[in-house]
Design a protein around this motif. Structure first.
Motif, PDB file in Angstrom:
ATOM      1  N   ARG A 171       0.827  -1.212   0.000  1.00 41.40           N
ATOM      2  CA  ARG A 171       0.000   0.000   0.000  1.00 41.40           C
ATOM      3  C   ARG A 171       0.862   1.264   0.000  1.00 41.40           C
ATOM      4  O   ARG A 171       0.510   2.271  -0.586  1.00 41.40           O
ATOM      5  CB  ARG A 171      -0.952  -0.026   1.202  1.00 41.40           C
ATOM      6  CG  ARG A 171      -2.166  -0.912   0.963  1.00 41.40           C
ATOM      7  CD  ARG A 171      -3.016  -1.060   2.201  1.00 41.40           C
ATOM      8  NE  ARG A 171      -4.355  -1.518   1.872  1.00 41.40           N
ATOM      9  CZ  ARG A 171      -4.659  -2.747   1.490  1.00 41.40           C
ATOM     10  NH1 ARG A 171      -3.701  -3.648   1.385  1.00 41.40           N
ATOM     11  NH2 ARG A 171      -5.904  -3.086   1.201  1.00 41.40           N
ATOM     12  N   GLU A 172       2.006   1.167   0.672  1.00 43.11           N
ATOM     13  CA  GLU A 172       2.904   2.323   0.688  1.00 43.11           C
ATOM     14  C   GLU A 172       3.440   2.617  -0.703  1.00 43.11           C
ATOM     15  O   GLU A 172       3.502   3.772  -1.126  1.00 43.11           O
ATOM     16  CB  GLU A 172       4.075   2.078   1.647  1.00 43.11           C
ATOM     17  CG  GLU A 172       5.030   3.266   1.723  1.00 43.11           C
ATOM     18  CD  GLU A 172       6.158   3.045   2.717  1.00 43.11           C
ATOM     19  OE1 GLU A 172       6.955   3.968   2.924  1.00 43.11           O
ATOM     20  OE2 GLU A 172       6.236   1.938   3.289  1.00 43.11           O
ATOM     21  N   TYR A 183       2.921   7.726   3.125  1.00 40.58           N
ATOM     22  CA  TYR A 183       1.751   6.913   3.435  1.00 40.58           C
ATOM     23  C   TYR A 183       1.658   6.676   4.940  1.00 40.58           C
ATOM     24  O   TYR A 183       2.651   6.391   5.605  1.00 40.58           O
ATOM     25  CB  TYR A 183       1.841   5.565   2.722  1.00 40.58           C
ATOM     26  CG  TYR A 183       0.758   4.580   3.103  1.00 40.58           C
ATOM     27  CD1 TYR A 183      -0.559   4.792   2.725  1.00 40.58           C
ATOM     28  CD2 TYR A 183       1.060   3.439   3.855  1.00 40.58           C
ATOM     29  CE1 TYR A 183      -1.557   3.898   3.071  1.00 40.58           C
ATOM     30  CE2 TYR A 183       0.071   2.537   4.200  1.00 40.58           C
ATOM     31  CZ  TYR A 183      -1.233   2.775   3.814  1.00 40.58           C
ATOM     32  OH  TYR A 183      -2.219   1.892   4.166  1.00 40.58           O
ATOM     33  N   TYR A 184       0.453   6.788   5.480  1.00 43.18           N
ATOM     34  CA  TYR A 184       0.203   6.511   6.894  1.00 43.18           C
ATOM     35  C   TYR A 184      -0.820   5.389   6.998  1.00 43.18           C
ATOM     36  O   TYR A 184      -1.832   5.376   6.285  1.00 43.18           O
ATOM     37  CB  TYR A 184      -0.306   7.767   7.598  1.00 43.18           C
ATOM     38  CG  TYR A 184       0.682   8.917   7.539  1.00 43.18           C
ATOM     39  CD1 TYR A 184       1.742   8.994   8.438  1.00 43.18           C
ATOM     40  CD2 TYR A 184       0.562   9.894   6.559  1.00 43.18           C
ATOM     41  CE1 TYR A 184       2.663  10.035   8.376  1.00 43.18           C
ATOM     42  CE2 TYR A 184       1.483  10.944   6.482  1.00 43.18           C
ATOM     43  CZ  TYR A 184       2.523  10.999   7.402  1.00 43.18           C
ATOM     44  OH  TYR A 184       3.439  12.019   7.326  1.00 43.18           O
ATOM     45  N   ASP A 185      -0.548   4.436   7.896  1.00 42.67           N
ATOM     46  CA  ASP A 185      -1.384   3.239   7.984  1.00 42.67           C
ATOM     47  C   ASP A 185      -2.850   3.548   8.256  1.00 42.67           C
ATOM     48  O   ASP A 185      -3.735   2.783   7.890  1.00 42.67           O
ATOM     49  CB  ASP A 185      -0.848   2.314   9.088  1.00 42.67           C
ATOM     50  CG  ASP A 185       0.459   1.652   8.679  1.00 42.67           C
ATOM     51  OD1 ASP A 185       0.717   1.563   7.460  1.00 42.67           O
ATOM     52  OD2 ASP A 185       1.215   1.238   9.563  1.00 42.67           O
ATOM     53  N   ASP A 186      -3.112   4.664   8.926  1.00 45.58           N
ATOM     54  CA  ASP A 186      -4.493   4.978   9.273  1.00 45.58           C
ATOM     55  C   ASP A 186      -5.214   5.775   8.189  1.00 45.58           C
ATOM     56  O   ASP A 186      -6.359   6.191   8.373  1.00 45.58           O
ATOM     57  CB  ASP A 186      -4.553   5.738  10.597  1.00 45.58           C
ATOM     58  CG  ASP A 186      -3.758   7.049  10.548  1.00 45.58           C
ATOM     59  OD1 ASP A 186      -3.037   7.265   9.564  1.00 45.58           O
ATOM     60  OD2 ASP A 186      -3.873   7.838  11.509  1.00 45.58           O
TER      61      ASP A 186
END
Length: 222
Positions: A171-172, A183-186
């Motif tokens: 996803r990053e 990119y931030y996980d949340d």
């Protein structure tokens, strides 16, 4: 996001190159000439950084085999005392070279120039997977009878796996390539886009899945 294959047997150099390039490119690594050819043949590669001195097959052998089947840009990594051999590599099909130790900004510029100037046979063509075709010139997908216009972000997300069907994208990686930001996980933005793409592709082709989740890693073509 373009894919750069680094063929370099020195682990310290591998890690340095990966660190400075992974923000802008998907990085593949190989530590010998033989491994480099294997990785190249199993992946969609847009540019190769190729060291001269390698275990197994050396740099000139790897270059020779690559040029038998591909025009993908190759930049030779060479030591200062081996500069006399550069002409041999250029005549054999290398696109450029850079001398170690090198300036990072110069290397990045040379990579950008080669990727900018190289136009692959597939660059302007449509890309088909199963029963869906990605129309790269008009930001759309079609099943042959129905065509759907994609939003720009949706198009950029879908283009990555369609252009590189064998790869798993984190996803990053996708977020950096599409949004050009950290990119931030949340951050749920990309999940919403992926959900919309799945629904749209399901409507166009109810018999097949297209975007698969690889748990703990990312996504790939189903």
């Amino acid at each position: 996001m373009e894919t750069v294959l680094i063929v370099e047997d020195n682990d310290e150099m591998q890690q340095l190159l990966k660190k400075v390039l992974q923000t802008h490119y998907h990085i593949l690594s190989a530590y010998s000439g033989t491994e480099g050819l294997l990785v190249f043949n199993e992946n969609q590669v847009d540019l190769v950084l190729l060291d001269r001195m390698l275990p197994g097959k050396n740099g000139d052998e790897v270059l020779k085999e690559l040029r038998q089947s591909t025009a993908v840009p190759v930049i030779i990594l060479t030591a200062l005392d081996a500069r006399a051999d550069v002409a041999k590599f250029l005549l054999a099909g290398a696109n450029d070279y850079i001398i170690k130790p090198f300036d990072i900004e110069e290397l990045q510029a040379r990579i950008r120039v080669q990727l900018r100037d190289h136009i692959s046979p597939e660059e302007n063509a449509s890309v088909t997977y199963k029963n869906i075709t990605l129309l790269t010139d008009i930001f759309s997908v079609t099943n042959g009878t129905q065509t759907v216009l994609l939003k720009k972000k949706e198009f950029e997300i879908l283009k990555l796996p369609f252009k590189h069907p064998k790869q798993v994208f984190t996803r990053e990686q996708i977020y950096r390539a599409v949004w050009q930001a950290d990119y931030y996980d949340d951050d749920n933005t990309m999940n919403v886009h992926l959900s919309n793409l799945r629904k749209m592709l399901q409507q166009l082709d109810p018999e097949n899945d297209y975007i698969a989740t690889v748990w703990g890693i990312g996504v790939k073509l189903a």
